[in-house]
Design a protein around this motif. Structure first.
Motif, PDB file in Angstrom:
ATOM      1  N   ILE A  50      -0.854  19.626   9.278  1.00 44.09           N
ATOM      2  CA  ILE A  50      -1.268  21.017   9.462  1.00 44.09           C
ATOM      3  C   ILE A  50      -0.992  21.699   8.133  1.00 44.09           C
ATOM      4  N   CYS A  51      -2.043  22.137   7.498  1.00 41.32           N
ATOM      5  CA  CYS A  51      -1.973  22.638   6.134  1.00 41.32           C
ATOM      6  C   CYS A  51      -1.179  23.954   6.073  1.00 41.32           C
ATOM      7  N   PRO A  52      -0.137  24.013   5.231  1.00 38.66           N
ATOM      8  CA  PRO A  52       0.684  25.221   5.155  1.00 38.66           C
ATOM      9  C   PRO A  52       0.059  26.347   4.334  1.00 38.66           C
ATOM     10  N   ARG A  53      -0.815  25.981   3.373  1.00 41.41           N
ATOM     11  CA  ARG A  53      -1.463  27.024   2.571  1.00 41.41           C
ATOM     12  C   ARG A  53      -2.757  26.489   1.974  1.00 41.41           C
ATOM     13  N   ASN A  54      -3.675  27.406   1.690  1.00 41.88           N
ATOM     14  CA  ASN A  54      -4.939  27.032   1.062  1.00 41.88           C
ATOM     15  C   ASN A  54      -4.665  26.412  -0.300  1.00 41.88           C
ATOM     16  N   GLY A  55      -5.478  25.459  -0.658  1.00 39.75           N
ATOM     17  CA  GLY A  55      -5.320  24.909  -1.998  1.00 39.75           C
ATOM     18  C   GLY A  55      -5.961  23.566  -2.186  1.00 39.75           C
ATOM     19  N   ARG A  56      -5.840  23.108  -3.409  1.00 43.14           N
ATOM     20  CA  ARG A  56      -6.362  21.806  -3.808  1.00 43.14           C
ATOM     21  C   ARG A  56      -5.199  20.822  -3.759  1.00 43.14           C
ATOM     22  N   TYR A  57      -5.278  19.890  -2.837  1.00 47.04           N
ATOM     23  CA  TYR A  57      -4.221  18.912  -2.618  1.00 47.04           C
ATOM     24  C   TYR A  57      -4.595  17.606  -3.292  1.00 47.04           C
ATOM     25  N   LEU A  58      -3.567  16.881  -3.715  1.00 47.09           N
ATOM     26  CA  LEU A  58      -3.780  15.591  -4.353  1.00 47.09           C
ATOM     27  C   LEU A  58      -3.376  14.485  -3.385  1.00 47.09           C
ATOM     28  N   LEU A  59      -4.325  13.630  -3.076  1.00 46.54           N
ATOM     29  CA  LEU A  59      -4.089  12.455  -2.245  1.00 46.54           C
ATOM     30  C   LEU A  59      -4.206  11.246  -3.167  1.00 46.54           C
ATOM     31  N   THR A  60      -3.188  10.406  -3.197  1.00 50.68           N
ATOM     32  CA  THR A  60      -3.249   9.211  -4.036  1.00 50.68           C
ATOM     33  C   THR A  60      -3.074   7.968  -3.184  1.00 50.68           C
ATOM     34  N   LEU A  61      -3.781   6.934  -3.575  1.00 50.78           N
ATOM     35  CA  LEU A  61      -3.699   5.638  -2.912  1.00 50.78           C
ATOM     36  C   LEU A  61      -3.427   4.584  -3.974  1.00 50.78           C
ATOM     37  N   PHE A  62      -2.453   3.731  -3.705  1.00 52.42           N
ATOM     38  CA  PHE A  62      -2.089   2.645  -4.601  1.00 52.42           C
ATOM     39  C   PHE A  62      -2.046   1.369  -3.778  1.00 52.42           C
ATOM     40  N   GLN A  63      -2.656   0.305  -4.299  1.00 50.73           N
ATOM     41  CA  GLN A  63      -2.619  -0.997  -3.635  1.00 50.73           C
ATOM     42  C   GLN A  63      -2.223  -2.070  -4.639  1.00 50.73           C
ATOM     43  N   LYS A  64      -1.284  -2.886  -4.232  1.00 47.44           N
ATOM     44  CA  LYS A  64      -0.864  -4.022  -5.046  1.00 47.44           C
ATOM     45  C   LYS A  64      -1.408  -5.266  -4.361  1.00 47.44           C
ATOM     46  N   GLU A  78       1.383  -6.791   9.055  1.00 45.98           N
ATOM     47  CA  GLU A  78       0.030  -7.205   9.437  1.00 45.98           C
ATOM     48  C   GLU A  78      -0.863  -6.005   9.769  1.00 45.98           C
ATOM     49  N   GLU A  79      -0.476  -4.825   9.306  1.00 45.08           N
ATOM     50  CA  GLU A  79      -1.291  -3.620   9.439  1.00 45.08           C
ATOM     51  C   GLU A  79      -1.590  -3.122   8.040  1.00 45.08           C
ATOM     52  N   TYR A  80      -2.850  -2.930   7.732  1.00 41.76           N
ATOM     53  CA  TYR A  80      -3.278  -2.546   6.393  1.00 41.76           C
ATOM     54  C   TYR A  80      -3.893  -1.155   6.392  1.00 41.76           C
ATOM     55  N   TYR A  81      -3.469  -0.337   7.340  1.00 44.20           N
ATOM     56  CA  TYR A  81      -3.966   1.037   7.432  1.00 44.20           C
ATOM     57  C   TYR A  81      -2.813   1.960   7.810  1.00 44.20           C
ATOM     58  N   THR A  82      -3.033   3.245   7.568  1.00 43.95           N
ATOM     59  CA  THR A  82      -2.084   4.247   8.019  1.00 43.95           C
ATOM     60  C   THR A  82      -2.871   5.476   8.451  1.00 43.95           C
ATOM     61  N   GLN A  83      -2.245   6.280   9.247  1.00 46.10           N
ATOM     62  CA  GLN A  83      -2.865   7.517   9.729  1.00 46.10           C
ATOM     63  C   GLN A  83      -1.758   8.545   9.905  1.00 46.10           C
ATOM     64  N   PHE A  84      -2.083   9.784   9.603  1.00 46.44           N
ATOM     65  CA  PHE A  84      -1.099  10.836   9.827  1.00 46.44           C
ATOM     66  C   PHE A  84      -1.806  12.170  10.014  1.00 46.44           C
ATOM     67  N   SER A  85      -1.172  13.040  10.778  1.00 50.26           N
ATOM     68  CA  SER A  85      -1.665  14.399  10.991  1.00 50.26           C
ATOM     69  C   SER A  85      -1.002  15.316   9.983  1.00 50.26           C
ATOM     70  N   ILE A  87       0.865  -1.176   0.000  1.00 45.63           N
ATOM     71  CA  ILE A  87       0.000   0.000   0.000  1.00 45.63           C
ATOM     72  C   ILE A  87       0.909   1.236   0.000  1.00 45.63           C
ATOM     73  N   GLU A  88       0.525   2.211  -0.816  1.00 43.58           N
ATOM     74  CA  GLU A  88       1.304   3.447  -0.892  1.00 43.58           C
ATOM     75  C   GLU A  88       0.337   4.626  -0.889  1.00 43.58           C
ATOM     76  N   VAL A  89       0.613   5.618  -0.027  1.00 46.09           N
ATOM     77  CA  VAL A  89      -0.217   6.807   0.102  1.00 46.09           C
ATOM     78  C   VAL A  89       0.684   8.027  -0.080  1.00 46.09           C
ATOM     79  N   LYS A  90       0.197   9.001  -0.865  1.00 47.25           N
ATOM     80  CA  LYS A  90       0.939  10.250  -1.054  1.00 47.25           C
ATOM     81  C   LYS A  90      -0.022  11.422  -0.918  1.00 47.25           C
ATOM     82  N   LEU A  91       0.474  12.514  -0.330  1.00 46.59           N
ATOM     83  CA  LEU A  91      -0.286  13.759  -0.241  1.00 46.59           C
ATOM     84  C   LEU A  91       0.635  14.876  -0.708  1.00 46.59           C
ATOM     85  N   GLY A  92       0.177  15.642  -1.680  1.00 50.26           N
ATOM     86  CA  GLY A  92       1.013  16.713  -2.208  1.00 50.26           C
ATOM     87  C   GLY A  92       0.191  17.802  -2.838  1.00 50.26           C
TER      88      GLY A  92
END
Length: 164
Positions: free
Chosen positions: A123-137, A114-121, A91-96
């Motif tokens: 704090i947004c540095p600037r207003n905008g439209r962010y791209l979150l991508t999820l990839f699963q093999k 044996e963990e199939y989840y992730t979590q992260f905090s 599993i791969e997660v990206k936020l940019g």
């Protein structure tokens, strides 16, 4: 001779039915674990004062990146929760954000951890439209996935407000 063919055919039918029953049982246990994990993570962050900003189950296919655009506000505290398929191999997660690149990249192998989840905090540095991508093999064509973005309630002199 017909008896032999009938016996062999019956054997294959019963064997196939048993395999299908086992596969359905595995899918049921994966789905149960998946939903239990989602509920536990929501409860954990709700108890810490977060409210759901955006959330969705995803119709994912294996080995295909799933892009999600989300509007975030500068200075806001977001908690991202990504729950992948319990049967995923990677599993791969990206936020940019465009022009800057990725702020967060998280890659992991559920079969190792044996963990199939992730979590992260975040704090947004600037207003905008962010791209979150999820990839699963994985080995199954359709894969379970859930993404939630929770946000901290803000307290003001006028009371508590959220960004729902």
């Amino acid at each position: 001779m017909n008896f032999k063919k009938a016996y062999i055919s019956l054997f294959f039918v019963l064997f196939s039915a048993q395999l299908i029953a086992r596969a359905n049982e595995n899918i049921g246990s994966s789905l149960s674990a998946f939903n239990t994990k989602i509920a536990a993570l929501y409860s954990k962050f709700a108890a810490l004062g977060f409210v759901t900003y955006k959330a969705s189950y995803l119709d994912m296919h294996r080995n295909t990146e799933f892009p999600i655009f989300v509007e975030l506000k500068a200075g806001s505290w977001y908690q991202f929760i990504i729950v992948g398929d319990p049967e995923a191999k990677k599993i791969e997660v990206k936020l940019g954000i465009e022009g800057i690149g990725d702020f967060i990249t998280d890659k992991f192998k559920p079969q190792d951890t044996e963990e199939y989840y992730t979590q992260f905090s975040f704090i947004c540095p600037r207003n905008g439209r962010y791209l979150l991508t999820l990839f699963q093999k994985g080995s199954t064509e359709k894969m379970l996935a859930h993404i939630a973005i929770m946000q901290r309630n803000n307290n003001t002199s006028a009371g508590t407000y959220s960004f729902k």
